[in-house]
Write a protein that holds these residues in place. Structure first.
Motif, PDB file in Angstrom:
ATOM      1  N   GLU A 133      -3.673  -4.012   8.388  1.00 19.47           N
ATOM      2  CA  GLU A 133      -3.974  -3.660   7.003  1.00 19.47           C
ATOM      3  C   GLU A 133      -3.466  -4.730   6.038  1.00 19.47           C
ATOM      4  O   GLU A 133      -4.113  -5.051   5.039  1.00 19.47           O
ATOM      5  CB  GLU A 133      -3.360  -2.300   6.677  1.00 19.47           C
TER       6      GLU A 133
ATOM      7  N   CYS B  58       1.759   6.390   7.892  1.00 18.60           N
ATOM      8  CA  CYS B  58       0.481   5.790   7.508  1.00 18.60           C
ATOM      9  C   CYS B  58       0.747   4.347   7.110  1.00 18.60           C
ATOM     10  O   CYS B  58       1.711   4.089   6.385  1.00 18.60           O
ATOM     11  CB  CYS B  58      -0.156   6.555   6.341  1.00 18.60           C
TER      12      CYS B  58
ATOM     13  N   THR C  55     -11.123   1.677   0.480  1.00 19.25           N
ATOM     14  CA  THR C  55     -10.358   2.336   1.537  1.00 19.25           C
ATOM     15  C   THR C  55      -9.640   1.276   2.361  1.00 19.25           C
ATOM     16  O   THR C  55     -10.240   0.288   2.778  1.00 19.25           O
ATOM     17  CB  THR C  55     -11.283   3.167   2.447  1.00 19.25           C
TER      18      THR C  55
ATOM     19  N   GLY D 112      -6.665   1.075   5.512  1.00 18.04           N
ATOM     20  CA  GLY D 112      -5.768   1.753   6.438  1.00 18.04           C
ATOM     21  C   GLY D 112      -5.862   3.263   6.376  1.00 18.04           C
ATOM     22  O   GLY D 112      -4.856   3.953   6.559  1.00 18.04           O
ATOM     23  N   GLY D 113      -7.043   3.787   6.106  1.00 18.27           N
ATOM     24  CA  GLY D 113      -7.225   5.228   6.041  1.00 18.27           C
ATOM     25  C   GLY D 113      -6.858   5.845   4.713  1.00 18.27           C
ATOM     26  O   GLY D 113      -7.014   7.054   4.517  1.00 18.27           O
ATOM     27  N   ALA D 114      -6.365   5.047   3.777  1.00 19.50           N
ATOM     28  CA  ALA D 114      -5.998   5.548   2.454  1.00 19.50           C
ATOM     29  C   ALA D 114      -7.068   5.154   1.442  1.00 19.50           C
ATOM     30  O   ALA D 114      -7.587   4.037   1.473  1.00 19.50           O
ATOM     31  CB  ALA D 114      -4.645   4.983   2.030  1.00 19.50           C
ATOM     32  N   ASP D 115      -7.392   6.069   0.560  1.00 18.58           N
ATOM     33  CA  ASP D 115      -8.365   5.805  -0.501  1.00 18.58           C
ATOM     34  C   ASP D 115      -7.621   5.351  -1.747  1.00 18.58           C
ATOM     35  O   ASP D 115      -6.832   6.109  -2.323  1.00 18.58           O
ATOM     36  CB  ASP D 115      -9.183   7.064  -0.802  1.00 18.58           C
TER      37      ASP D 115
END
Length: 396
Positions: A47, A25, A293, A295-298
């Motif tokens: 990102e 990720c 949010t 790069g797909g991370a919260d």
């Protein structure tokens, strides 16, 4: 997840660890060592670029540590080092940056080029031909130190102390050393400023002392902080850049010979050399002011965020075959080695001018320059902020 950047082997070659993290990720939650609260490491190019310009990621570390007092309670960094322009948000950052920008414009750097060339030649005149010597100590350290100290008006006898304190500021895993160096550097600059008030000159530091931004004056702490930042950042990046770039070229004789035979290509090659082995491997500290949010991370509010510039510069989504040094790469200038956005390195033009002049002189005057030690035996500085060699043994 265990933080691979804390493995001692990481300093020797961080790129496999970065690639593994990015493949999982591009934004990873990693332990920070502060009460179990995670921080986030950004390794993807898209990102990283987004994070570097997102106003929801603050650089106001004073505000962060005020809200998380326990996190910083064991440290005693001098405020002039802890709260530099790099640790500020607009409008304070805007005001401070405006005061120093003119010193590093292309025009200003062009005027410095004869001085840089003269210092480079004087240093190269001392190189022992036919004997092993250290490229870092013989050129990569003294050239940028001399240039930035000359620009700021630091007397020559005091420059070795400045270099030593600067190196100690990046001593990863040695907080006491870092803190002591921060006080030594700030105390020195406070004294130098006082001396220049008594005997003004024409240096950049003299101009900062007299600086006015409309009706808004620099505070004494801001003045000392700017002086320290310029002194440290003004040579650290270039020192590491020169060492990393020279090592990359010496390991690749075809590219080395190409630039020696066609030195007019050196300015364009600098961007690929910066991308390939960035002298600043991670950007300075940021934290989220609200949940977001990336790069797909919260990411929750109040989370520390580290942008790995070196990892972003090896992202195959942006740079095909990123582990290959390709002097013909058509998008090398998109690298993030100097950062991006409002915090992009103000001294980038000076760093590139010094590197261009130095590499041209070295390749021209010492066409047979070669490594005097196997690459795997070279030692790298143990710091996660910058990437640079402690020494580079060569033969001329």
């Amino acid at each position: 997840m265990t933080d691979p950047t804390r493995d001692p082997r990481f300093f020797q070659d961080p790129y496999p660890a970065y690639a593994a993290l990015r493949a999982t990720c591009p934004v990873q939650a990693l332990p920070t060592g502060s009460g179990g609260r995670p921080g986030y490491l950004v390794t993807g190019y898209a990102e990283a670029k987004e994070a570097l310009v997102d106003a929801r990621l603050s650089k106001d570390t004073a505000a962060f540590f005020a809200d998380h007092a326990g996190h910083g309670s064991r440290r005693r960094l001098h405020p002039a080092v802890a709260h530099t322009m790099l640790a500020a948000d607009p409008p304070r950052h805007t005001r401070l940056r405006k005061l120093v920008t003119n010193a590093f414009t292309t025009r200003a750097v062009t005027q410095l080029r004869p001085f840089i060339a003269r210092v480079t030649d004087e240093l190269l005149d001392r190189w022992p031909v036919g004997e092993e010597f250290d490229f870092v100590a013989g050129l990569a350290v003294p050239l940028p130190v001399i240039v930035i100290c000359e620009l700021l008006g630091v007397p020559e006898p005091e420059r070795p102390d400045v270099r030593r304190w600067s190196a100690e500021l990046f001593a990863a895993g040695q907080p006491d050393v870092i803190d002591a160096a921060s006080h030594a550097m700030a105390d020195y600059m406070t004294g130098l400023i006082a001396a220049k008030r008594l005997h003004p000159g024409g240096s950049l530091l003299d101009r900062l002392i007299a600086a006015r931004d409309g009706d808004d004056h620099l505070s004494e702490e801001e003045l000392v902080s700017l002086a320290v930042l310029l002194l440290v950042a003004g040579h650290e990046t270039t020192t590491n850049f020169l060492g990393n770039a020279t090592l990359a070229l010496l390991q690749r004789p075809t590219e080395r010979d190409r630039l020696r035979e066609r030195p007019q290509e050196i300015p364009a090659a600098l961007d690929e050399l910066l991308r390939f082995d960035s002298p600043v491997t991670t950007a300075t500290f940021r934290f989220t002011t609200q949940s977001l949010t990336l790069g797909g991370a919260d990411l929750p509010a109040g989370a520390p965020v580290t942008v790995a510039l070196g990892a972003a510069n090896r992202d195959p989504q942006r740079f095909p075959s990123p582990d290959l040094l390709d002097l013909d790469r058509d998008n090398a200038a998109a690298h993030l080695a100097f950062g991006h956005g409002i915090h992009r390195c103000v001294g980038a033009p000076l760093a590139k001018a010094e590197a261009e002049i130095a590499l041209r002189a070295v390749l021209t005057r010492f066409p047979g320059l070669r490594l005097a030690a196997p690459p795997e035996r070279l030692e790298w500085r143990h710091t996660r902020l910058v990437r640079g060699l402690t020494a580079l043994p060569v033969l001329a």
